[in-house]
Design a protein around this motif. Structure first.
Motif, PDB file in Angstrom:
ATOM      1  N   UNK B 129     -10.722  -4.450  -0.382  1.00 59.47           N
ATOM      2  CA  UNK B 129     -10.052  -3.232  -0.589  1.00 59.47           C
ATOM      3  C   UNK B 129      -9.534  -3.152  -2.073  1.00 59.47           C
ATOM      4  N   UNK B 130      -8.997  -4.312  -2.478  1.00 64.65           N
ATOM      5  CA  UNK B 130      -8.438  -4.027  -3.792  1.00 64.65           C
ATOM      6  C   UNK B 130      -9.334  -3.955  -4.563  1.00 64.65           C
ATOM      7  N   UNK B 131     -10.515  -4.503  -4.548  1.00 63.25           N
ATOM      8  CA  UNK B 131     -11.649  -4.376  -5.563  1.00 63.25           C
ATOM      9  C   UNK B 131     -12.365  -3.124  -5.627  1.00 63.25           C
ATOM     10  N   UNK B 132     -12.358  -2.392  -4.111  1.00 57.64           N
ATOM     11  CA  UNK B 132     -12.922  -1.040  -4.132  1.00 57.64           C
ATOM     12  C   UNK B 132     -12.146  -0.517  -3.358  1.00 57.64           C
ATOM     13  N   UNK B 133     -11.150   0.354  -3.663  1.00 57.56           N
ATOM     14  CA  UNK B 133     -10.353   1.356  -2.605  1.00 57.56           C
ATOM     15  C   UNK B 133     -10.957   2.298  -2.039  1.00 57.56           C
ATOM     16  N   UNK B 134     -12.230   2.825  -2.524  1.00 61.57           N
ATOM     17  CA  UNK B 134     -12.983   3.675  -1.816  1.00 61.57           C
ATOM     18  C   UNK B 134     -13.735   3.248  -0.494  1.00 61.57           C
TER      19      UNK B 134
END
Lengths: 279, 430
Positions: B129-134
């Motif tokens: 999630x931190x790498x890709x919040x989308x």
């Protein structure tokens, strides 16, 4: 070096009256003069008060029974005894007027002027080319590869080995036959253009044919170098040398023209040895 | 003696011949017996280690349908980094498990269900999630590490016939695991994490890479220091130093140092490098220093023996050509002695690789999760890692201990093979 260039004969060093050696110890214009040389191995005195001159362009043979000190004396001439633990040399050995044991002189310089061939052929475990090129390389005698090639070629030619190895200069020197290896060692020695070549029983590990080749070679090399050869074979001494020195238990008994020593020895011990009463 | 006839002599020789032949046969039998015994023990060692350790190269993984629930992670919808870092990601894993097993109710029973998945699952989701919040609001099918006990169950190391009270897994947990297996959601896969991760308190997450890197750093320091110092010392003592009382004393001391127990070197390292010079604790740099002290006597003794074995005729030849002592050594003696020196170095390095005791003294025994990135980072080494795992009570560490031993042996074999290749190259040149 200056004595060489000015071509003034080196004065003959006086021989002390105590010298008991029979025959002509001194020569006119000597290359090397040894006076009252003693060698001690620890407490043991290996050679005693040896006086002898070494002449230019001549072969001096040193003969005598085993353990008589002839090899020890030979190794004094290029200071190889320095490498032996506990060996000590006294007396004077001068080469063209300068003391070779002078503390200020570098032994490397001396060994470049006095080459040595050993009893057992000991080529370096490198290629034939590298064996001969080693001396010129460490002393910086060749400016470039072309000059080095020339030195190697000339040295191998003069040692009579060129025709046998010219196609395999990059093969290991240790792969040659015993006689070839010894000639390679001679080529290696003359590659640094020395003034004297010392030979310590150079043929004792070789067969008669290889021995004959080395003896012929010694005779040819005499034109350019002073040669001192230690040998066990009296026939060899008679064949290759012009002067002969007879050692006995550390004493230099008799020195003289080879023909004279073998036909008319003056000392009893020399006569006994030459006639085969011991040896 | 002289009165004996030729026939008598022949008879006597014949008699003794039988005795000599028998002695020779007996000696051969002893030799063969010793070799066979050794081979049997080596075989048992390898069989035992490999049979215990190979399962560590597989790891049970659970596949779950994760819903990145925005209400659970970021209820206010700010998408701020701080919120994303602080969120409760294990809730997502729990939700997925509840979804899979809707029939399980009650807090205690649910907690048992959640225990099937490793705690690392939450961290993995956090990283994603931190790498890709989308990802928030989406669904994803992901595979996570199963808990160590589930892993052991799949590997058949937990006895299902035992009464429930004596088992680490309850009947309910076993039933859930079986259902996941039947649905193809729980499988043994290749355990790449073991080769890329550092140590962990959770056996399923524990990897050997941290210790491998620690060993590599430590040995690199050891080799870079002990090889040049050891060879130089051997050359000086063998070729340059005069023979007198002092060099005799040094020789005796070096021989004694080779026999000093290694823990003493550890204490020396602790007193000198840590307490006196104030170097960092647990660092491969200091470990390398200590192992250098340990390895030096071995390398010096082997190098001196190799130098001594070079025939004196080569030295005479070089001297006769007017080579200086250093040229004589550098051009002729050292190249000829190199194979022997390398053999000594291999033995010394192999000993250093397996050394544990001195490293305990300088703090390399600590529990270190991160893979070291520099010589001054805290690290541990393979033998210490094996010691630490062997000391752990969880059953799943047993196979990891054996697996780490396999890695250590592989390390050793690779190192020795490299050295043998190097040595052969040197030998071929001459």
């Amino acid at each position: 070096m200056s004595a060489e260039s000015t071509a003034i004969p080196v004065p003959v060093l006086p021989v002390s009256a105590a010298c008991k050696t029979v025959g002509s110890v001194a020569v006119a214009d000597p290359l090397i003069s040894a006076r009252d040389v003693n060698v001690y191995y620890g407490e043991k005195r290996a050679i005693m008060d040896v006086n002898i001159d070494i002449a230019r362009n001549q072969v001096l043979a040193m003969i005598g029974p085993s353990g008589c000190g002839k090899s020890t004396f030979l190794r004094c001439l290029n200071r190889m005894n320095d490498t032996i633990e506990g060996a000590r040399v006294t007396g004077l050995i001068s080469m063209e007027g300068s003391d070779i044991y002078d503390k200020r002189k570098d032994v490397v310089q001396l060994r470049a002027r006095i080459g040595m061939v050993f009893q057992k052929p000991n080529p370096f475990p490198k290629t034939i080319y590298e064996n001969v090129a080693y001396g010129p390389r460490i002393h910086g005698l060749a400016a470039d590869r072309v000059e080095l090639d020339e030195i190697v070629t000339t040295s191998l030619r003069r040692a009579g080995l060129w025709d046998e190895v010219k196609d395999r200069l990059n093969n290991p020197g240790t792969g040659l036959s015993g006689g070839q290896q010894q000639r390679l060692c001679i080529a290696r020695t003359i590659a640094v253009n020395p003034e004297v070549i010392l030979m310590d029983e150079p043929c004792s590990a070789l067969d008669p044919i290889a021995t004959a080749r080395i003896e012929d070679l010694i005779d040819e090399l005499r034109a350019s170098y002073a040669i001192v050869i230690v040998t066990h074979s009296m026939q060899q001494a008679a064949r290759v040398s012009q002067r002969t020195a007879y050692f006995h238990l550390g004493d230099l008994i008799e020195v003289g023209e080879t023909d004279r020593i073998f036909t008319n020895p003056r000392h009893k011990l020399t006569e006994d040895y030459i006639t085969g009463r011991f040896g | 003696m002289s009165s004996r006839t030729a026939a008598d002599t022949r008879l006597l020789v014949e008699k003794s011949l039988r005795r000599r032949a028998w002695a020779e046969r007996r000696f051969r039998a002893y030799g063969l017996g010793a070799v066979l015994l050794g081979v049997v023990f080596v075989f048992f060692l390898f069989a035992s280690i490999i049979s215990k350790g190979y399962t560590a190269f597989l790891q049970a993984r659970v596949t779950l349908d994760i819903f990145y629930d925005p209400a659970a992670i970021d209820p206010e919808g700010t998408r701020q980094a701080e919120t994303l870092a602080m969120a409760n990601y294990s809730a997502l894993v729990r939700a997925a498990l509840r979804e899979k097993f809707p029939e399980i109710e009650g807090n205690a029973r649910r907690r048992a269900l959640y225990a099937l998945v490793s705690s690392s699952a939450a961290f993995e989701l956090q990283h994603r999630v931190q790498a890709d919040p989308s990802l928030l609001g989406q669904r994803q099918r992901l595979s996570f590490l199963a808990a160590a006990n589930v892993d052991q169950l799949l590997k058949g190391k937990i006895d299902r016939r035992l009464p429930e009270a004596n088992r680490v897994l309850t009947d309910q947990q076993i039933a859930c695991a079986d259902k996941l297996v039947n649905d193809g959601q729980l499988k043994l896969r290749f355990n790449s994490a073991f080769f890329t991760g550092g140590d962990s308190r959770e056996p399923e997450q524990a990897g050997v890479w941290g210790a491998v890197v620690g060993s590599m750093y430590t040995l690199a320091v050891t080799l870079l220091l002990s090889f040049p110092i050891g060879v130089a010392a051997a050359i000086y003592l063998e070729e340059f130093a005069p023979r007198n009382r002092w060099t005799d004393l040094i020789e005796v001391n070096i021989n004694n140092l080779a026999a000093v127990p290694s823990i003493v070197f550890g204490l020396l390292g602790l007193a000198m490098f840590l307490n006196f010079f104030g170097m960092p604790r647990s660092a491969p740099l200091v470990g390398g220093f200590v192992l250098t002290l340990l390895t030096l006597p071995t390398i010096i003794i082997a190098s001196r023996a190799a130098l001594k074995a070079v025939p004196p005729s080569i030295r005479e030849a070089a001297f006769g050509m007017g080579a200086s002592r250093l040229q004589m050594v550098g051009h002729h003696v050292l190249p000829l002695a190199m194979p022997g020196i390398l053999t000594g170095t291999i033995i010394g390095m192999a000993r250093a690789l397996g050394e544990t005791a001195p490293l305990l003294m300088i703090g390399m025994v600590a529990f270190i999760v991160n893979v070291p990135r520099s010589l001054a980072d805290p690290a541990t080494v393979l033998p210490v890692q094996i010691y630490l795992w062997a000391d752990s009570s969880e059953r799943a560490f047993l196979e990891r201990t054996s697996a780490a031993i396999i890695v250590l042996l592989a390390f050793l074999i690779v190192m020795n093979a490299a050295a043998v290749i190097l040595r052969n190259r040197f030998e071929r040149r001459w």
